[in-house]
Design a protein around this motif. Structure first.
Motif, short mmCIF file in Angstrom:
data_model
loop_
_atom_site.label_atom_id
_atom_site.label_comp_id
_atom_site.label_asym_id
_atom_site.label_seq_id
_atom_site.Cartn_x
_atom_site.Cartn_y
_atom_site.Cartn_z
N ASP A 33 0.70 -1.19 0.00
CA ASP A 33 0.00 0.03 -0.05
C ASP A 33 0.85 1.26 0.13
O ASP A 33 0.36 2.29 -0.23
N GLU A 34 2.07 0.89 0.43
CA GLU A 34 2.86 2.42 0.41
C GLU A 34 3.92 2.28 -0.55
O GLU A 34 5.06 3.02 -0.30
N ALA A 35 3.54 1.76 -1.73
CA ALA A 35 4.64 1.97 -2.89
C ALA A 35 5.31 3.10 -3.23
O ALA A 35 6.38 3.29 -3.79
N GLY A 36 4.30 4.09 -3.21
CA GLY A 36 4.52 5.55 -3.70
C GLY A 36 5.73 6.04 -2.62
O GLY A 36 6.74 6.48 -2.94
N THR A 37 5.38 5.89 -1.50
CA THR A 37 6.68 6.04 -0.37
C THR A 37 7.83 5.38 -0.50
O THR A 37 9.04 6.01 -0.47
N VAL A 38 7.84 3.94 -0.75
CA VAL A 38 8.90 3.25 -0.81
C VAL A 38 9.61 3.68 -2.10
O VAL A 38 10.88 3.79 -2.05
N SER A 39 9.11 4.40 -3.25
CA SER A 39 10.03 4.82 -4.55
C SER A 39 10.25 6.04 -4.03
O SER A 39 11.72 6.33 -4.47
N VAL A 40 9.84 7.04 -3.19
CA VAL A 40 10.28 8.44 -3.01
C VAL A 40 11.49 8.08 -2.02
O VAL A 40 12.72 8.76 -2.11
N ALA A 41 11.61 6.93 -1.14
CA ALA A 41 12.37 6.96 -0.14
C ALA A 41 13.85 6.27 -0.83
O ALA A 41 14.79 6.60 -0.67
N ALA A 42 13.55 5.32 -1.79
CA ALA A 42 14.72 4.86 -2.48
C ALA A 42 15.45 6.06 -3.27
O ALA A 42 16.46 5.89 -3.50
N SER A 43 14.55 6.83 -4.01
CA SER A 43 15.06 8.05 -4.75
C SER A 43 15.83 8.92 -3.87
O SER A 43 17.08 9.43 -4.37
N THR A 44 15.53 9.07 -2.56
CA THR A 44 16.18 10.01 -1.61
C THR A 44 17.69 9.30 -1.25
O THR A 44 18.56 10.01 -1.04
N ARG A 45 17.54 7.93 -1.10
CA ARG A 45 18.72 7.44 -0.68
C ARG A 45 19.68 7.53 -1.93
O ARG A 45 21.02 7.79 -1.64
N ALA A 46 19.19 7.38 -3.27
CA ALA A 46 20.00 7.38 -4.37
C ALA A 46 20.67 8.91 -4.62
O ALA A 46 21.92 9.15 -4.82
N LEU A 47 19.79 9.81 -4.07
CA LEU A 47 20.21 11.25 -3.86
C LEU A 47 21.47 11.17 -2.98
O LEU A 47 22.65 12.06 -3.29
N PRO A 87 12.11 0.18 4.44
CA PRO A 87 11.75 0.60 3.41
C PRO A 87 11.21 1.92 3.07
O PRO A 87 11.30 2.50 2.15
N LEU A 88 10.46 2.34 3.99
CA LEU A 88 9.65 3.45 4.03
C LEU A 88 10.62 4.87 4.66
O LEU A 88 10.08 6.07 4.54
N ASN A 89 11.70 4.40 5.27
CA ASN A 89 12.50 5.55 5.72
C ASN A 89 13.77 5.97 4.91
O ASN A 89 14.54 5.19 4.52
N PRO A 90 13.77 7.18 4.45
CA PRO A 90 14.92 7.56 3.49
C PRO A 90 16.36 7.40 3.92
O PRO A 90 17.11 7.45 3.23
N LEU A 91 16.33 7.38 5.32
CA LEU A 91 17.99 7.22 6.08
C LEU A 91 18.17 5.84 6.05
O LEU A 91 19.29 5.52 6.62
N SER A 92 17.22 4.66 5.83
CA SER A 92 17.60 3.45 6.06
C SER A 92 18.54 3.17 4.84
O SER A 92 19.06 3.83 3.87
N ALA A 93 19.62 2.10 5.32
CA ALA A 93 20.68 1.59 4.57
C ALA A 93 20.32 0.40 3.55
O ALA A 93 19.17 -0.10 3.51
N ASP A 94 21.18 -0.01 2.79
CA ASP A 94 21.04 -1.13 1.94
C ASP A 94 21.36 -2.25 2.66
O ASP A 94 22.48 -2.93 2.72
N VAL A 95 20.40 -2.85 3.75
CA VAL A 95 20.68 -3.86 4.60
C VAL A 95 19.42 -4.84 4.50
O VAL A 95 18.31 -4.33 4.44
N GLU A 96 19.55 -5.79 4.73
CA GLU A 96 18.50 -7.13 4.68
C GLU A 96 18.73 -8.01 5.83
O GLU A 96 19.88 -8.46 6.05
N PHE A 97 17.65 -8.52 6.63
CA PHE A 97 17.62 -9.41 7.62
C PHE A 97 16.91 -10.44 7.12
O PHE A 97 15.78 -10.43 6.70
N ASN A 98 17.16 -11.68 7.55
CA ASN A 98 16.66 -13.16 7.13
C ASN A 98 16.62 -13.71 8.37
O ASN A 98 17.61 -13.78 9.08
N VAL A 99 15.22 -13.95 9.15
CA VAL A 99 15.18 -14.75 10.24
C VAL A 99 14.61 -16.20 9.96
O VAL A 99 13.39 -16.34 9.36
N VAL A 100 15.35 -17.18 10.28
CA VAL A 100 15.01 -18.65 10.07
C VAL A 100 15.44 -19.19 11.31
O VAL A 100 16.39 -19.47 11.79
N ASP A 101 14.34 -20.10 12.08
CA ASP A 101 14.60 -20.62 13.07
C ASP A 101 15.00 -19.90 14.27
O ASP A 101 16.04 -20.41 15.16
#
Length: 220
Positions: free
Chosen positions: A17-31, A98-112
Motif C-alpha cells: 500500500d506504501e509503494a509511492g513512499t517506498v519509491s520516494v525513499a529509494a530515490s532519496t537514498r540514491a540522491l 523501506p519507508l525511511n529515506p535514511l535506511s541503508a542497503d541492509v536486509e535481515f533474514n530470520v530462520v528458526d
C-alpha cells in the motif's frame, strides 16, 4: 526474507500500500549516495537544491504529527502483526525500513530464530579512510540484535551494547551479518552478532536487552 507469508496487518495494511513512499525513499537514498561522491559545478548544485526544495514543498503539507514509531505512521502500519520479517514489521526503521529515506542497503533474514543478512554501506557511512564509521557499525548491531530478539518473542530495550572492532569494515563492500540469542536470565536477554567480509569477521557485538515489564516470552 523468510519463506513464510507475511503476517496479516491491522486494518488490512500491507507494505504494498506504501509503494509511492517506498519509491520516494529509494530515490532519496540514491540522491544522498550521489551527493556524497559528487564534485559538481555550482550551477548543477543550485539546480539540484531547487528541485529538492520543490519536492520538499510537495510533502510538507502531508506531515503526520504524533509520536514517531518504527512500525506506525498515524493509523497505518503493521502494529499487531507477528514479527517474522523485520523490514515489514519495522517499515520506518532507520536501518532496514523501506519507508525511511535514511535506511541503508541492509536486509535481515530470520530462520528458526537465527538472523542472517547482508549490508552494503556507501561513502555516506564513511569514518576512517575507506572504512565504515564505528558509530554506524554500532547502530547496525543494535538493530540486528534487537530484531533477533523481537523475532524470538524477546523484544525489549537495549541495556548495554559491547562491540569489538577486530578488522576494518570497508565501505562499498558486501557485508555478511549474523545474530542469535545466547541466553535469557530473567528479564535480561543476551544476544550476540557478527559482521564479516568474505567470511572473515570484522566486528563482534554482545548486547544485554531488558524485556519490558509484564512482557513474557511465549512458551516454546
Amino acid at each position: 526474507m523468510t519463506n513464510e507469508e507475511p503476517a496479516p496487518f491491522v486494518a488490512g495494511w500491507t507494505l504494498e500500500d506504501e509503494a509511492g513512499t517506498v519509491s520516494v525513499a529509494a530515490s532519496t537514498r540514491a540522491l544522498i549516495t550521489a551527493l556524497r561522491r559528487a564534485d559538481a559545478p555550482t550551477e548543477s548544485l543550485e539546480r539540484a537544491a531547487a528541485l529538492i526544495d520543490e519536492a520538499t514543498s510537495l510533502l510538507e503539507p502531508h506531515r503526520v504529527d504524533g509520536t514517531p514509531m518504527q512500525g506506525r505512521l498515524g493509523d497505518r502500519g503493521p502494529i499487531g502483526a507477528q514479527a517474522n520479517e523485520p523490514r515489514v514489521f519495522f517499515p520506518w526503521s532507520p536501518i532496514i525500513g523501506p519507508l525511511n529515506p535514511l535506511s541503508a542497503d541492509v536486509e535481515f533474514n530470520v530462520v528458526d530464530g537465527r538472523t542472517t543478512g547482508r549490508a552494503f554501506l556507501g561513502a555516506q557511512y564513511n569514518g576512517p579512510p575507506g572504512m565504515v564509521h564505528g558509530g554506524i557499525i554500532a547502530l547496525l548491531f543494535d538493530e540486528l540484535l534487537g530484531a533477533t530478539n523481537v523475532c524470538n518473542g524477546l523484544g525489549g530495550f537495549t541495556g548495554t551494547l559491547s562491540i569489538r572492532y577486530e578488522r576494518p569494515t570497508w565501505i562499498e563492500r558486501e557485508l555478511q551479518l549474523e545474530s542469535w540469542v545466547d541466553r535469557v536470565e530473567g528479564r535480561k536477554v543476551f544476544t550476540v552478532g557478527t559482521i564479516s567480509i568474505d567470511g572473515e569477521v570484522t566486528a563482534r557485538a554482545e548486547g544485554i536487552f531488558i524485556m519490558t515489564q509484564g512482557w513474557k516470552p511465549e512458551e516454546k
